[in-house]
Write an enzyme that holds these catalytic residues in place. Sequence first.
Site, PDB file in Angstrom:
ATOM      1  N   ARG A 102       0.831  -1.206   0.000  1.00 49.39           N
ATOM      2  CA  ARG A 102       0.000   0.000   0.000  1.00 49.39           C
ATOM      3  C   ARG A 102       0.872   1.266   0.000  1.00 49.39           C
ATOM      4  O   ARG A 102       0.535   2.258  -0.642  1.00 49.39           O
ATOM      5  CB  ARG A 102      -0.891   0.016   1.241  1.00 49.39           C
TER       6      ARG A 102
ATOM      7  N   ASP B 152     -16.541   9.080   7.214  1.00 49.54           N
ATOM      8  CA  ASP B 152     -15.456   8.110   7.094  1.00 49.54           C
ATOM      9  C   ASP B 152     -14.168   8.845   7.450  1.00 49.54           C
ATOM     10  O   ASP B 152     -14.111  10.086   7.447  1.00 49.54           O
ATOM     11  CB  ASP B 152     -15.365   7.542   5.666  1.00 49.54           C
TER      12      ASP B 152
HETATM   13  C1  LIG Z   1     -14.562  -2.180   4.873  1.00 48.18           C
HETATM   14  S1  LIG Z   1     -15.152  -0.521   4.822  1.00 48.18           S
HETATM   15  C2  LIG Z   1     -16.854  -0.750   5.331  1.00 48.18           C
HETATM   16  C3  LIG Z   1     -17.809   0.120   4.563  1.00 48.18           C
HETATM   17  C4  LIG Z   1     -19.311  -0.081   4.880  1.00 48.18           C
HETATM   18  N1  LIG Z   1     -19.608   0.263   6.255  1.00 48.18           N
HETATM   19  C5  LIG Z   1     -19.730  -1.493   4.588  1.00 48.18           C
HETATM   20  O1  LIG Z   1     -19.997  -2.276   5.511  1.00 48.18           O
HETATM   21  O2  LIG Z   1     -19.788  -1.855   3.399  1.00 48.18           O
HETATM   22  C6  LIG Z   1     -14.393   0.156   6.300  1.00 48.18           C
HETATM   23  C7  LIG Z   1     -14.347   1.674   6.304  1.00 48.18           C
HETATM   24  O3  LIG Z   1     -13.957   2.114   7.610  1.00 48.18           O
HETATM   25  C8  LIG Z   1     -13.170   3.287   7.477  1.00 48.18           C
HETATM   26  N2  LIG Z   1     -12.394   3.508   8.713  1.00 48.18           N
HETATM   27  C9  LIG Z   1     -11.299   2.837   9.155  1.00 48.18           C
HETATM   28  N3  LIG Z   1     -10.863   3.363  10.324  1.00 48.18           N
HETATM   29  C10 LIG Z   1     -11.715   4.377  10.630  1.00 48.18           C
HETATM   30  C11 LIG Z   1     -11.793   5.309  11.691  1.00 48.18           C
HETATM   31  N4  LIG Z   1     -10.895   5.301  12.695  1.00 48.18           N
HETATM   32  N5  LIG Z   1     -12.771   6.243  11.667  1.00 48.18           N
HETATM   33  C12 LIG Z   1     -13.688   6.274  10.647  1.00 48.18           C
HETATM   34  N6  LIG Z   1     -13.663   5.419   9.616  1.00 48.18           N
HETATM   35  C13 LIG Z   1     -12.693   4.476   9.600  1.00 48.18           C
HETATM   36  C14 LIG Z   1     -12.318   2.985   6.248  1.00 48.18           C
HETATM   37  O4  LIG Z   1     -11.808   4.167   5.662  1.00 48.18           O
HETATM   38  C15 LIG Z   1     -13.302   2.244   5.349  1.00 48.18           C
HETATM   39  O5  LIG Z   1     -13.910   3.099   4.403  1.00 48.18           O
END
Ligand SMILES: C[S@@+](CC[C@H](N)C(=O)[O-])C[C@H]1O[C@@H](n2cnc3c(N)ncnc32)[C@H](O)[C@@H]1O
Length: 274
Positions: A36, A144
């Site tokens: 990454r 996000d």
């Molecule tokens: C796998 S995606 C899930 C998206 C959606 N909720 C779903 O279930 O399809 C995880 C998301 O969490 C976000 N994320 C990770 N750490 C985070 C944090 N500390 N605060 C807010 N968002 C976060 C990532 O950027 C990513 O877009």
Amino acid sequence: MDNGLSRRNFDQLARYIYDYSGIKMPPAKRTMLEGRLRRRLRATGIVDLDDYCDYLFKHGGIDREAIHLIDAVTTNKTDFFREPKHFEHLERSALPELMAAGHNRLRIWSAACSVGAEPYTIAMVLEDYREARGAPDYSILATDLSTDVLKAARKGIYPVGMIDPVDHQKRIRYVMEPRDPQRGEVRIHPKLRAKIGFGRLNLMDRAYEIGDKVHIVFCRNVLIYFDKPTQEKVLARLCDKLVTGGFLYVGHSETISGLNLPVKQVANTVFRKV
Ligand SMILES: C[S@@+](CC[C@H](N)C(=O)[O-])C[C@H]1O[C@@H](n2cnc3c(N)ncnc32)[C@H](O)[C@@H]1O
């Protein structure tokens, strides 16, 4: 050619990422992290991953680079109608029960919204529900940590294949076919986009500055990246933002049993604030 991260630099990066985002970065993820971060090498013109770490931590580059570094390490996989049982529950149970309790203006929060498939799915369900019954009015907050995904979410443009899980009726109503079919992209209808406010929010923040309380929180497929103590803190803060009787949806592979939270389980991975 760079040879990957030294142990010391990996540890320092892992600590930084954990403190900033809550995301665990165990040694097994080292190759993934290196892959990454090579994207950031191309963007910064630095040739070697260890030089990149020197730039971050010895030459003060971290302040400029933090957002990009975090964008590079988040996993953003998502889909429309992902874990569809949640949307059946929303339509058949949560919405009727909230309406029966007198809530006619609902605030819904998608707390890790990625590129927007989750909040747009919620909007499709709410819009259908409201058209059939004349209520409730609603607004959706979608947040996000990653600025890249928020940019894509605001646009609401997706590869046509990503819309496959959206049923025919909803597709006709809420998805605009491309002007140029060659591009293979579709756009979410502006009337749904107008219902959603997008913003950056880090679930590690000590307090969530989102204004009024919400009736429903979707916090799905992000808790898995956090350790148990972090999960408990995040969920406690989310519950603080929920009205009594409000609903919390977590991902199907996420378990919150054993955590001390003011909720009772009402369906698989669905909870209600008590
Ligand atoms: C796998 S995606 C899930 C998206 C959606 N909720 C779903 O279930 O399809 C995880 C998301 O969490 C976000 N994320 C990770 N750490 C985070 C944090 N500390 N605060 C807010 N968002 C976060 C990532 O950027 C990513 O877009």
